[in-house]
Design a protein around this motif. Structure first.
Motif, PDB file in Angstrom:
ATOM      1  N   GLU A 589      46.872  38.540  47.541  1.00 27.11           N
ATOM      2  CA  GLU A 589      46.978  38.208  46.178  1.00 27.11           C
ATOM      3  C   GLU A 589      47.986  36.874  45.784  1.00 27.11           C
ATOM      4  N   SER A 590      49.238  37.381  46.310  1.00 31.71           N
ATOM      5  CA  SER A 590      50.407  36.101  46.357  1.00 31.71           C
ATOM      6  C   SER A 590      49.814  34.869  46.897  1.00 31.71           C
ATOM      7  N   ALA A 591      49.457  34.766  48.072  1.00 28.28           N
ATOM      8  CA  ALA A 591      48.944  33.683  48.848  1.00 28.28           C
ATOM      9  C   ALA A 591      48.033  33.117  48.177  1.00 28.28           C
ATOM     10  N   ALA A 592      47.082  33.546  47.543  1.00 29.42           N
ATOM     11  CA  ALA A 592      45.617  33.054  46.717  1.00 29.42           C
ATOM     12  C   ALA A 592      46.426  32.409  45.654  1.00 29.42           C
ATOM     13  N   ARG A 593      47.331  32.870  44.862  1.00 25.21           N
ATOM     14  CA  ARG A 593      47.793  32.475  43.601  1.00 25.21           C
ATOM     15  C   ARG A 593      49.016  31.170  43.824  1.00 25.21           C
ATOM     16  N   ARG A 594      49.561  31.405  45.085  1.00 25.86           N
ATOM     17  CA  ARG A 594      50.712  30.343  45.402  1.00 25.86           C
ATOM     18  C   ARG A 594      49.651  29.044  45.786  1.00 25.86           C
ATOM     19  N   THR A 595      48.586  29.217  46.286  1.00 24.82           N
ATOM     20  CA  THR A 595      47.770  28.127  46.768  1.00 24.82           C
ATOM     21  C   THR A 595      46.773  27.752  45.828  1.00 24.82           C
ATOM     22  N   GLY A 596      46.661  28.475  44.799  1.00 27.23           N
ATOM     23  CA  GLY A 596      45.517  27.971  43.573  1.00 27.23           C
ATOM     24  C   GLY A 596      44.160  28.447  44.174  1.00 27.23           C
ATOM     25  N   ALA A 597      43.948  29.105  45.328  1.00 19.09           N
ATOM     26  CA  ALA A 597      42.623  29.567  45.770  1.00 19.09           C
ATOM     27  C   ALA A 597      41.900  30.624  45.058  1.00 19.09           C
ATOM     28  N   LEU A 598      41.353  30.134  43.927  1.00 17.82           N
ATOM     29  CA  LEU A 598      40.754  31.093  43.117  1.00 17.82           C
ATOM     30  C   LEU A 598      39.433  31.842  43.510  1.00 17.82           C
ATOM     31  N   HIS A 599      38.600  31.133  44.510  1.00 11.78           N
ATOM     32  CA  HIS A 599      37.500  32.067  45.072  1.00 11.78           C
ATOM     33  C   HIS A 599      37.983  33.020  46.062  1.00 11.78           C
ATOM     34  N   ALA A 600      39.054  32.873  46.823  1.00  9.61           N
ATOM     35  CA  ALA A 600      39.832  33.938  47.585  1.00  9.61           C
ATOM     36  C   ALA A 600      40.409  34.797  46.597  1.00  9.61           C
ATOM     37  N   LEU A 601      40.951  34.405  45.441  1.00  7.64           N
ATOM     38  CA  LEU A 601      41.618  35.357  44.588  1.00  7.64           C
ATOM     39  C   LEU A 601      40.801  36.335  43.919  1.00  7.64           C
ATOM     40  N   ASP A 602      39.357  35.821  43.645  1.00 11.26           N
ATOM     41  CA  ASP A 602      38.393  37.016  43.227  1.00 11.26           C
ATOM     42  C   ASP A 602      38.198  37.731  44.171  1.00 11.26           C
ATOM     43  N   LEU A 603      38.093  37.197  45.723  1.00 11.25           N
ATOM     44  CA  LEU A 603      37.910  38.267  46.572  1.00 11.25           C
ATOM     45  C   LEU A 603      38.894  39.479  46.758  1.00 11.25           C
ATOM     46  N   VAL A 604      39.980  38.905  46.586  1.00  9.87           N
ATOM     47  CA  VAL A 604      41.091  39.837  46.651  1.00  9.87           C
ATOM     48  C   VAL A 604      41.039  41.030  45.565  1.00  9.87           C
ATOM     49  N   HIS A 605      40.761  40.449  44.421  1.00  7.18           N
ATOM     50  CA  HIS A 605      40.642  41.486  43.444  1.00  7.18           C
ATOM     51  C   HIS A 605      39.202  42.322  43.574  1.00  7.18           C
ATOM     52  N   PHE A 606      38.395  41.837  44.106  1.00  9.20           N
ATOM     53  CA  PHE A 606      37.099  42.516  44.499  1.00  9.20           C
ATOM     54  C   PHE A 606      37.408  43.568  45.349  1.00  9.20           C
ATOM     55  N   VAL A 607      37.908  43.267  46.231  1.00 13.52           N
ATOM     56  CA  VAL A 607      38.336  44.206  47.449  1.00 13.52           C
ATOM     57  C   VAL A 607      39.520  45.301  46.906  1.00 13.52           C
ATOM     58  N   GLY A 608      40.276  44.763  46.076  1.00 11.92           N
ATOM     59  CA  GLY A 608      41.476  45.623  45.565  1.00 11.92           C
ATOM     60  C   GLY A 608      40.736  46.695  44.409  1.00 11.92           C
ATOM     61  N   ALA A 609      39.872  46.321  43.950  1.00 14.28           N
ATOM     62  CA  ALA A 609      39.088  47.161  42.944  1.00 14.28           C
ATOM     63  C   ALA A 609      38.503  48.343  43.683  1.00 14.28           C
ATOM     64  N   MET A 610      37.827  47.804  44.889  1.00 14.21           N
ATOM     65  CA  MET A 610      37.008  48.890  45.727  1.00 14.21           C
ATOM     66  C   MET A 610      38.199  49.777  46.388  1.00 14.21           C
ATOM     67  N   THR A 611      39.305  49.136  47.055  1.00 14.48           N
ATOM     68  CA  THR A 611      40.040  49.955  47.528  1.00 14.48           C
ATOM     69  C   THR A 611      40.797  51.021  46.484  1.00 14.48           C
ATOM     70  N   GLU A 612      41.168  50.740  45.508  1.00  7.83           N
ATOM     71  CA  GLU A 612      41.770  51.662  44.394  1.00  7.83           C
ATOM     72  C   GLU A 612      40.923  52.537  44.200  1.00  7.83           C
ATOM     73  N   ALA A 613      39.610  52.002  43.876  1.00 11.35           N
ATOM     74  CA  ALA A 613      38.533  53.258  43.492  1.00 11.35           C
ATOM     75  C   ALA A 613      38.510  54.221  44.710  1.00 11.35           C
ATOM     76  N   THR A 614      38.417  53.791  45.994  1.00 14.95           N
ATOM     77  CA  THR A 614      38.333  54.700  47.132  1.00 14.95           C
ATOM     78  C   THR A 614      39.471  55.627  46.953  1.00 14.95           C
TER      79      THR A 614
END
Length: 913
Positions: A589-614
């Motif tokens: 998440e920090s890397a995506a925000r630092r580089t402005g990579a919003l598509h990657a940031l979207d994927l990070v939060h998708f995986v984050g939601a899945m991980t936290e739900a698990t």
């Protein structure tokens, strides 16, 4: 009728003007808005935009220019020119990205969304009106950046208006931005317009017929008003056929231009071909063709153009007509002159493009120059321009093999530009027999990625096989071969059992490429995957641990981390390594925000939601889900497309009404799209839900579809649920087999989470004399992990066991604790199970009553509040959430009011996650 300045008049646009007036009035109260004015050519979009500009004291405006459409960030640069002197106030990352994009500094290729955020920060620094006309001709990077700005405006007092021609090739760049359709004038307004422009008598019946036949198009009516004779207007002479309306307007202008002297046509063609360039370069080119500004007099008299130079065409259709009607030889001569007159090194891209347009046959020198310019465009973040330059370079390349290589490079650039359909179209033009070695490898990799991204039903099915073929094509280039193999692993994990090749084939190739002594991140990832798939947990766990340690190394570059973190998360899942999972998500998440990579940031939060739900940390999963939603809205994902981001594991914990009924259809869709991973995750979620609902037989059936008993591999982390379901449904054989697999896997993993889950299952499998100690061990081990849901479930199972032993007080303590944990995260099905157990003890447990939401924070407000509580400034919060500082201030004031606090310090006590 409304006046704009001294001469322009608006007829019949009261409704549209009222809309614009309303937006500008609201802006004076601090509200922001964005609106696309969309309509056919000549319908009056530009006039309405001029009306808005005439009423706004602080404004910026720019128009798209067709000849600039291949120059990255050209439109954005022109719009921001008055604001660039303030760029020193931008955060360092935004400033650097914007300067590279605008050609003001050298540096690594800037991320589109970091440039977009810089534009948002500059535009939102003060209330103003921004007008962008002819956006259909903006370069793709500028259009996407400005669409991002439009979607993030909220409380800055900024109004952003776009004029866009309605075309058959509509794109979704401006998805999520409100649209005002501009239609033709009504009968009365059209007649009023004709009455204003016709100098003599006007036959009313004729006027009504023209209003109907032109569809009320103001440009067509105005042209007719100036060009028809007095006899025609009185009805005494026939009208021209066909009338110059709609698509015929351009032909009408072409015929008009053909009547001009040759020198006038040359000057007009120079102006049309050189639009967007510097005036001095246009004049230099004109001298080479013996043309001069005075030659424009006939066209100026007919009001087709104004200014010489800079030349302003009456309408973009005039420019198109001038250029499109010229003979190819004339166009080439004009472009050659413009290339010769463009001598400034800063305009080398434009010069190369004119050279290409002037070249009638393949020419390697020109092709090579275009290839060099493509590299410069890519260095500025102009990936779409890079595609265009490379494609034109390929067209001008004499050697067929070199041409094929440039076509493949253009396709790869299209994929980088986020245009997978274009990438596939470019690959389809390549003669496959000319492709060998690394060029073939690049073509195969691009096809695999593009086919997946366009959503082709067979894309994910074939992706792993294409990547392995690419790895073989790269041959001795081990770095690129390993990269291709890691992509094969990634695709194989997504397609799972629905892939065209078995995952053991991928693992065998991974083992070969990793070698006996793997080095580098990709080598370690391949070695870990191969060892796990081919050798199981005993050999795979140590290899995967080495790979996870490598990818969590802080020295891993941001770009590499964002490319590989999903594979790392998958490894951590197999190891029940919750610490590494949390660390990877945080760093990605920090890397995506630092580089402005919003598509990657979207994927990070998708995986984050899945991980936290698990893990059962549903409130944290909600935060990731809400942030992902905001990011997707920023990048223009529609509500229909958002359905792909639904989280079955999160939904299953919450157990909403009707969820079970949607599952069969979802599984069919996943089957059709070969999304084997989502199919399996949905079945696992159903197993969790059925266990929570005490339908253990249904849980067992769902879980047996994804677990390979006797060979624990990919879904070993489903084994604890299978043990519970099998024990409770009376299937002792399945429970024993699942417990044996779990014992092997958990001990090989060795993490507290794995051992805690094993202890919980040991308690289910053992006799009453040893079960209690296993439950206590499970609770102690899980209490030191991120497995919140697993800890709550251990307490629930322990409480159920105690109740059946008639230890009412001890059972009450465990069940009440489990209920509190489930209720805190709204794990409804498990909470209901705990309530039923407590009720069996004679406890009176009421179902929670939904609280009033009058003081509830919205997800956006909650995100702002959490960052403010942590000490972030408004500017830092704005950069983190991709908002403007004014919008952050707006949300923070609402947070203070809802929570009844007056300072950030008080947020620490008032705000709960």
């Amino acid at each position: 009728m409304r006046l704009i300045g001294l001469h322009d008049r608006l007829f019949g646009r009261e409704t549209e003007c009222a809309v614009l007036d309303g937006l500008l009035t609201a802006a004076r109260s601090g509200h922001s808005a964005a609106l696309v004015l969309r309509g056919e050519a000549g319908v009056g979009k530009t006039t309405l935009l001029r009306y808005a500009l005439s009423t706004a004291p602080e404004s910026l405006s720019v128009s798209g220019v067709e000849s600039e459409a291949d120059f990255p960030y050209a439109g954005l640069h022109r719009l921001l020119l008055p604001l660039l002197r303030r760029r020193h106030r931008l955060p360092a990352g935004q400033r650097a990205a914007l300067e590279v994009a605008c050609g003001l500094a050298d540096g690594p290729p800037p991320d589109l969304y970091l440039v977009s955020l810089a534009a948002l920060t500059l535009i939102a620094a003060a209330p103003r009106l921004c007008v962008v006309d002819d956006v259909q001709w903006l370069d793709r990077e500028s259009a996407r950046a400005l669409a991002f700005v439009a979607r993030r405006l909220h409380a800055e007092g900024v109004v952003l208006l776009f004029g866009r021609r309605r075309t058959e090739e509509e794109t979704d760049v401006f998805a999520g931005v409100d649209v005002l359709e501009i239609e033709g004038l009504t009968r009365d307004a059209a007649i009023a317009l004709l009455s204003d422009v016709v100098a003599g008598d006007l036959d009313l019946v004729l006027a009504e017929n023209l209003a109907a036949s032109t569809g009320g198009n103001p440009l067509a009516l105005t042209d007719l008003g100036h060009e028809l004779t007095g006899d025609q207007w009185r009805g005494a002479a026939p009208l021209p056929e066909p009338l110059p309306i709609g698509s015929r307007l351009e032909s009408h202008y072409s015929a008009q231009v053909r009547g001009y002297p040759a020198e006038t046509r040359t000057w007009l063609l120079l102006a049309a071909a050189g639009a967007g360039g510097r005036d001095e370069h246009l004049l230099a080119a004109a001298r080479l063709l013996d043309a001069e500004p005075e030659d424009a007099a006939p066209a100026e008299a007919d009001r087709l153009i104004a200014g010489s130079p800079p030349v302003q065409f009456k309408h973009p259709l005039v420019r198109s007509a001038v250029y499109g009607d010229a003979a190819p030889a004339q166009r080439r001569a004009v472009h050659a002159a413009l290339a010769a007159g463009t001598t400034d090194p800063a305009e080398a891209d434009r010069r190369a493009w004119h050279l290409a347009a002037a070249t009638p046959a393949p020419d390697e020198d020109v092709a090579a120059e275009l290839e060099r310019r493509a590299g410069r465009a890519g260095a500025r973040g102009g990936y779409s321009a890079r595609v265009t330059f490379l494609n034109r370079a390929a067209e001008l390349t004499p050697d067929t093999a070199v041409r094929a290589g440039r076509q493949v490079e253009a396709a790869a650039a299209a994929m980088t530009a986020g245009a997978p359909a274009r990438a596939l179209a470019l690959l389809d033009t390549v003669d496959g027999e000319l492709l060998t070695g690394p060029v073939l490898g690049s073509a195969l990799l691009t096809r695999a990625l593009a086919t997946v991204n366009v959503g082709a039903p067979t894309g994910l099915r074939d992706a792993s096989e294409l990547c392995l073929r690419a790895a073989a094509a790269f041959g001795d280039d081990h770095a690129r071969a390993r990269q291709a193999a890691v992509q094969a692993v990634d695709h194989s994990s997504a397609a799972e059992h629905l892939a065209s090749i078995d995952y053991t084939v991928v693992a065998t190739e991974a083992a070969r490429l990793a070698g006996t002594d793997p080095d580098g991140l990709d080598g370690l990832l391949l070695a870990g995957y191969a060892a796990f798939v081919l050798g199981g947990y005993e050999t795979g766990a140590p290899a995967m641990r080495r790979a996870v340690a490598a990818i969590t190394d802080p020295a891993v570059p941001d770009e590499t981390l964002l490319r590989r973190f999903v594979v790392g998360i998958n490894f951590a899942n197999q190891l029940w390594d919750d610490v590494s999972r949390m660390l990877l998500i945080e760093r990605a998440e920090s890397a995506a925000r630092r580089t402005g990579a919003l598509h990657a940031l979207d994927l990070v939060h998708f995986v984050g939601a899945m991980t936290e739900a698990t893990l059962g940390r549903l409130n944290h999963a909600d935060q990731h889900d809400a942030t992902g939603l905001r990011v997707r809205r920023s990048i223009g994902v529609t509500s229909e497309q958002e359905q792909v981001w639904r989280h079955p594991e999160l939904v299953a914990w919450r157990a909403p009404d009707g969820f079970r009924q949607t599952v069969p259809q979802a599984l069919q869709v996943f089957e059709m799209l070969h999304l084997g991973g989502m199919q399996s995750v949905t079945l696992l979620a159903m197993g969790v839900l059925e266990n929570a609902s005490c339908d253990y037989r249904a849980a067992r059936e769902a879980l047996l579809r994804i677990v390979d008993l006797g060979r624990p591999r990919r879904y070993a982390y489903a084994l604890p649920d299978l043990v519970e379901a099998a024990v409770r449904s009376g299937d002792r054989a399945t429970a024993t087999a699942a417990h044996a697999d779990l014992t092997l896997a958990a001990r090989a993993s060795g993490t507290p989470l794995a051992l805690g889950l094993l202890a919980r299952c040991d308690a289910l499998m053992t006799g009453p004399e040893r079960a209690e100690q296993h439950y206590r061990d499970a609770i102690e081990l899980l209490g030191g992990t991120a497995g919140y849901g697993d800890l709550a479930r251990a307490r629930l199972l322990y409480g159920e066991w105690l109740r059946r032993r008639r230890r009412r007080r001890d059972a009450r303590d465990q069940l009440a604790g489990a209920l509190e944990m489930f209720s805190d995260v709204q794990a409804n099905a498990f909470a209901n199970r705990a309530r039923q157990e407590l009720a069996a003890l004679g406890e009176s447990v009421l179902s929670p009553v939904p609280e009033s939401d009058e003081t509830a924070l919205t997800p956006q407000e909650a995100a702002v509040a959490r960052l403010a509580r942590a000490g972030s400034t408004n500017a830092e919060i704005a950069a983190h959430l991709f908002l403007s500082a004014s919008t952050v201030d707006y949300h923070l004031r609402k947070v203070f009011r809802k929570l009844g606090v007056s300072s950030r310090r008080q947020l620490r006590e008032a705000l709960r996650d």
